[in-house]
Scaffold this motif. Structure first.
Motif, mmCIF file in Angstrom:
data_model
loop_
_atom_site.group_PDB
_atom_site.id
_atom_site.type_symbol
_atom_site.label_atom_id
_atom_site.label_comp_id
_atom_site.label_asym_id
_atom_site.label_seq_id
_atom_site.Cartn_x
_atom_site.Cartn_y
_atom_site.Cartn_z
ATOM 1 N N CYS A 218 -45.893 -10.122 0.183
ATOM 2 C CA CYS A 218 -45.517 -9.381 1.394
ATOM 3 C C CYS A 218 -46.115 -10.031 2.638
ATOM 4 O O CYS A 218 -45.435 -10.189 3.665
ATOM 5 N N LEU A 219 -47.373 -10.412 2.547
ATOM 6 C CA LEU A 219 -48.043 -11.010 3.701
ATOM 7 C C LEU A 219 -47.438 -12.364 4.053
ATOM 8 O O LEU A 219 -47.308 -12.709 5.234
ATOM 9 N N ARG A 220 -47.040 -13.126 3.044
ATOM 10 C CA ARG A 220 -46.452 -14.441 3.311
ATOM 11 C C ARG A 220 -45.131 -14.319 4.074
ATOM 12 O O ARG A 220 -44.745 -15.225 4.819
ATOM 13 N N ARG A 221 -44.448 -13.205 3.901
ATOM 14 C CA ARG A 221 -43.187 -12.997 4.622
ATOM 15 C C ARG A 221 -43.419 -12.886 6.127
ATOM 16 O O ARG A 221 -42.509 -13.109 6.918
ATOM 17 N N PHE A 222 -44.644 -12.527 6.513
ATOM 18 C CA PHE A 222 -44.936 -12.342 7.932
ATOM 19 C C PHE A 222 -45.757 -13.488 8.528
ATOM 20 O O PHE A 222 -46.173 -13.423 9.679
ATOM 21 N N GLU A 223 -45.986 -14.516 7.742
ATOM 22 C CA GLU A 223 -46.758 -15.639 8.266
ATOM 23 C C GLU A 223 -45.963 -16.389 9.331
ATOM 24 O O GLU A 223 -44.745 -16.349 9.377
ATOM 25 N N GLY A 224 -46.697 -17.088 10.178
ATOM 26 C CA GLY A 224 -46.046 -17.804 11.266
ATOM 27 C C GLY A 224 -46.136 -17.060 12.583
ATOM 28 O O GLY A 224 -45.471 -17.410 13.559
ATOM 29 N N GLY A 225 -46.958 -16.000 12.603
ATOM 30 C CA GLY A 225 -47.176 -15.285 13.855
ATOM 31 C C GLY A 225 -46.317 -14.062 14.036
ATOM 32 O O GLY A 225 -46.472 -13.329 15.015
ATOM 33 N N PHE A 226 -45.381 -13.793 13.119
ATOM 34 C CA PHE A 226 -44.534 -12.606 13.252
ATOM 35 C C PHE A 226 -45.369 -11.340 13.125
ATOM 36 O O PHE A 226 -46.283 -11.259 12.308
ATOM 37 N N SER A 227 -45.075 -10.345 13.943
ATOM 38 C CA SER A 227 -45.798 -9.075 13.914
ATOM 39 C C SER A 227 -44.821 -7.924 13.940
ATOM 40 O O SER A 227 -43.872 -7.922 14.724
#
Length: 231
Positions: A218-227
């Motif tokens: 789940c956390l990897r889906r939001f990596e790259g600065g997405f919030s």
């Protein structure tokens, strides 16, 4: 003096291991131990609480009589603590003698009602401990999986990315503990998944290392600065 110090060391060691009989015997031998502090500048009551000896802490508090404000907060003596804060509101920004914020103590020792009252009265939600741990109330809320208090802190302006020692952020702590609800609440309030600790680990990496595969995905889906805050 050396003998006195040795007895104090034995006293605090007995508290730490929860040996009520030894604590009682030492207090009978030297009643003044109830007001001594150890090398970390912590008194008997808080030392018992730090070692999760709640029953012993209550017993020591009863023997001690008048408690200081940090002890009142940690034990949840809400009426007495509120009275102290009402008398001097500056104390809402206070610290224990070993460097933890009073609000942080309330949160860590699961005194949620008192913590929320302190937040409403203006206690600083981003103030960190002055000791080496550098923990703030938000770290305590995540550590205790206290979603209600965590939400109160975030709504009052707590920084979801506030770092404690070793660069550990609230989301990192949630990831290490596999705390899905805590992680979700932090993400909803803008926590960044790309931040790394002093060892270069992101929250997803920590979750993976700790064996929390679903949370890591789940956390990897939001990596790259997405919030989620800006979604």
């Amino acid at each position: 003096m050396s003998e006195s110090l040795n007895i104090a060391d034995v006293f605090f060691a007995a508290i730490g291991r929860g040996d009520s009989a030894a604590v009682e015997a030492l207090l009978l031998q030297q009643p003044g131990l109830i007001d001594t502090r150890n090398v970390q500048n912590v008194g008997a009551v808080l030392w018992a609480l730090y070692h999760e000896r709640a029953e012993l802490a209550q017993s020591l508090a009863a023997r001690r009589g008048r408690l200081d404000l940090a002890e009142q907060v940690a034990l949840g003596h809400e009426a007495e603590a509120r009275e102290e804060f009402a008398r001097d509101p500056v104390l809402l920004q206070g610290y224990s003698d070993d460097g933890f914020t009073l609000l942080g103590l309330a949160v860590f020792f699961r005194q949620g009602a008192l913590a929320c009252w302190m937040i409403a009265q203006g206690a600083a939600v981003n103030a960190a401990a002055t000791n080496a741990m550098r923990v703030a109330p938000i770290h305590a809320a995540v550590a205790r999986s206290d979603g209600e208090t965590l939400l109160a802190l975030l709504l009052a302006g707590a920084d979801p990315d506030l770092a404690q020692t070793q660069g550990i952020r609230p989301l990192h702590d949630a990831a290490l503990g596999g705390k899905h609800a805590m992680a979700g609440l932090l993400l909803l309030h803008g926590a960044r998944v790309d931040l790394r600790d002093a060892r270069g680990r992101t929250a997803a990496m920590m979750a993976e290392e700790a064996g929390h595969a679903m949370l890591a995905r789940c956390l990897r889906r939001f990596e790259g600065g997405f919030s989620l805050k800006n979604a």
